[in-house]
Design a protein around this motif. Structure first.
Motif, PDB file in Angstrom:
ATOM      1  N   GLY A   1      61.983  70.086  44.668  1.00 52.33           N
ATOM      2  CA  GLY A   1      61.640  69.253  43.504  1.00 52.33           C
ATOM      3  C   GLY A   1      61.665  70.042  42.218  1.00 52.33           C
ATOM      4  O   GLY A   1      60.859  69.815  41.320  1.00 52.33           O
TER       5      GLY A   1
ATOM      6  N   ASN B   1      57.467  65.695  41.302  1.00 51.71           N
ATOM      7  CA  ASN B   1      58.834  65.493  41.800  1.00 51.71           C
ATOM      8  C   ASN B   1      58.950  65.721  43.298  1.00 51.71           C
ATOM      9  O   ASN B   1      60.040  65.646  43.854  1.00 51.71           O
TER      10      ASN B   1
ATOM     11  N   LYS C   1      64.703  67.637  39.747  1.00 46.77           N
ATOM     12  CA  LYS C   1      65.208  66.988  40.971  1.00 46.77           C
ATOM     13  C   LYS C   1      64.042  66.575  41.864  1.00 46.77           C
ATOM     14  O   LYS C   1      62.948  67.109  41.763  1.00 46.77           O
ATOM     15  N   THR C   2      64.308  65.640  42.773  1.00 49.43           N
ATOM     16  CA  THR C   2      63.275  65.183  43.709  1.00 49.43           C
ATOM     17  C   THR C   2      63.439  65.890  45.051  1.00 49.43           C
ATOM     18  O   THR C   2      64.560  66.098  45.512  1.00 49.43           O
TER      19      THR C   2
END
Length: 534
Positions: free
Chosen positions: A436, A361, A440-441
């Motif tokens: 990340g 991520n 989430k990135t």
């Protein structure tokens, strides 16, 4: 008639001579062309390929034997067990039993279906009698109040490490849990411990001076504080839902021992501690582990690397009976896994991705920046992402040392900038793992230049390749013996530190460790000679 017969014999003799000359010519031609002239080019190519492969196999076998010898020479000779248990020869053969069982329909599923789910989620699991993976918290039989509490935190479905790890812990198994940072490892040991403590409190309420039932050891104060916050949240939610009150204690340096002692005297179910403060309190008999049956070492390999190995072994010796032992980390090389298994009973190893792999991520961007240009470049990098406003909301940039990378969770960190490349690739993985998180990135920007060690840059190169990230030209141009070994069909990486860009024969971490040991030996010899008497 006689002339005709002579002519016939003459022709036969001539034919023989021509045949002989032809054979001689053929042999001469063959000698000129070589001994394999009668073999087709395709067959010759195949033979040469087989011979080359045999030579490669010999070289590879020789290298593997050499590496095995090196790993054996640096392997821990003492088991990671309590001193008293080692002295008495105490050995536990069966895992602790618990009252939890998976739903019947999950138990009845074939192993083929379980393996299909594991493969889909990139879960690698080793061990005997493997517990099944479970896809929902509801099927894990957590109370409704806990399920609602998880939803309020935005946690709807379990992550891969939780899908396999939580059922393993709930069934009483010892486990080694390995997953990238931000993958939800804390809940794997926190939720089952809370359920075990509730069960104990319902059976026989804890009285003054009793406890802890569960012990969580963290390498840093910051990680210990973060862990106790997770425990506090779920314990208070359960209390509000009418469940028995569970007490928890934080034992770390920098806090009043008196305050910590007061909470312990009231009786505590869960103790979260750092090794130093815990050792001090155990030594002074301020706390005991007489009824403790649950031990979790968070960031276990970091603890051993930081020199807490003897402390951990001593802590084990304070237990009065068998314990369920859990080891967790994002990076755990084979040498640590093998060493740790000596303390575990029929362990289950749950590995999401490769041990030491970076989170998928995180978008990793590596830039070549001269030392004198870094300050200008960092100001430009800060424009890549919008400010997250940390915790109180009055700061949007966090400046931290490596201590912040040891498992700490800062919500909504969108961008990590490595102003300097860390000393080893494990620290790099931990650092970029601050972003990340929870699906989430995030972005990680790393500045490198000629100051960085080539072996570290090679590790970084292969880590980027593994994570399918863009490899900048100055990294792509670097070549190593490890890549030649890959061409021979060998496995990638170092069996000592887990770095992907080198073999154990060129491991900088091992070299540094051996150098440090040599210095210590030299110092001991110097002191033993009486040089320090005056």
């Amino acid at each position: 008639m006689k002339d005709a017969k002579l002519m016939k014999l003459s022709r036969a003799h001539l034919a023989k001579e021509e045949e002989h000359e032809s054979t001689q010519d053929e042999e001469e031609d063959n000698n000129e062309l070589g001994p394999n002239a009668h073999i087709s080019l395709l067959d010759q190519h195949s033979k040469l390929k087989q011979e080359a492969q045999a030579r490669i196999e010999t070289v590879r076998e020789k290298q593997l034997k050499e590496e095995e010898k090196i790993l054996e020479s640096v392997a821990e000779k003492k088991a990671l067990m309590g001193v008293a248990e080692l002295a008495k020869g105490v050995e536990y053969t069966d895992p602790i039993t618990t009252g939890w069982r998976p739903p019947r329909y999950i138990i009845e599923r074939s192993e083929e279906k379980h393996n299909k789910l594991r493969k889909k989620l990139n879960i690698f699991v080793e061990g005997e009698d493997l517990p099944p993976p479970i896809k929902t918290f509801k099927e894990m039989k957590f109370p409704k109040v806990l399920l609602h509490a998880l939803k309020r935190r935005g946690i709807i479905t379990p992550t891969p490490i939780q899908i396999q790890g939580i059922p393993a812990v709930l069934t009483g198994r010892d486990i080694i849990g390995i997953a990238f940072t931000g993958s939800g490892k804390t809940l794997v040991f926190a939720l089952p411990l809370i359920m075990f403590c509730l069960e104990q409190e319902k059976r026989l309420p804890f009285v003054k001076g009793e406890g802890p039932y569960g012990l969580i050891v963290c390498p840093s104060r910051e990680l210990a504080r973060q862990t106790i916050e997770v425990m506090e949240y779920f314990v208070k939610v359960l209390e509000a839902g009418g469940y028995p009150v569970l007490r928890y204690t934080l034992c770390i340096g920098g806090m009043s021992v008196k305050e910590q002692l007061e909470t312990i005297k009231r009786g505590t179910h869960i103790l979260v501690a750092t090794p130093g403060r815990l050792m001090d309190m155990l030594d002074k008999k301020m706390v005991n582990l007489d009824i403790c049956r649950y031990l979790c070492l968070d960031e276990a390999d970091r603890m051993i690397d930081m020199g807490f190995e003897e402390d951990v072994r001593t802590i084990f010796s304070y237990f009065k009976g068998q314990r369920q032992t859990l080891l967790f980390s994002a990076t755990m090389p084979k040498k640590i896994q093998n060493f740790a298994r000596s303390a575990l009973v029929k362990p289950v190893t749950v590995n999401v991705g490769r041990a030491g792999a970076a989170s998928m991520n995180v978008i990793q961007e590596v830039e070549y920046v001269k030392q004198e240009e870094k300050m200008i470049r960092i100001l430009e990098c800060l424009q890549k992402t919008a400010p997250p406003q940390f915790r109180a909301g009055d700061k949007d940039v966090l400046v931290a040392t490596d201590v912040a990378s040891k498992g700490l969770d800062f919500a909504d960190v969108q961008h990590v900038i490595n102003f300097d490349m860390p000393d080893d690739i494990e620290n790099y993985v931990h650092r970029i793992g601050r972003t990340g998180r929870c699906g989430k990135t995030g972005i990680a920007t790393t500045f490198i230049n000629k100051v960085c060690e080539e072996s570290l840059l090679l590790d970084l190169k292969h880590l980027l390749i593994e994570a399918k990230q863009k490899v900048p030209p100055f990294l792509a141009a670097l070549q190593s013996e490890n890549e030649q070994y890959l061409d021979m069909g060998g496995e990638i990486g170092c069996s000592y530190c887990g770095g992907l860009g080198h073999r154990i024969t060129d491991c900088p971490k091992l070299e540094a460790m051996q150098s440090k040991q040599a210095q210590n030996i030299g110092r001991k010899d110097y002191l033993a000679s009486g040089a320090a008497d005056w």
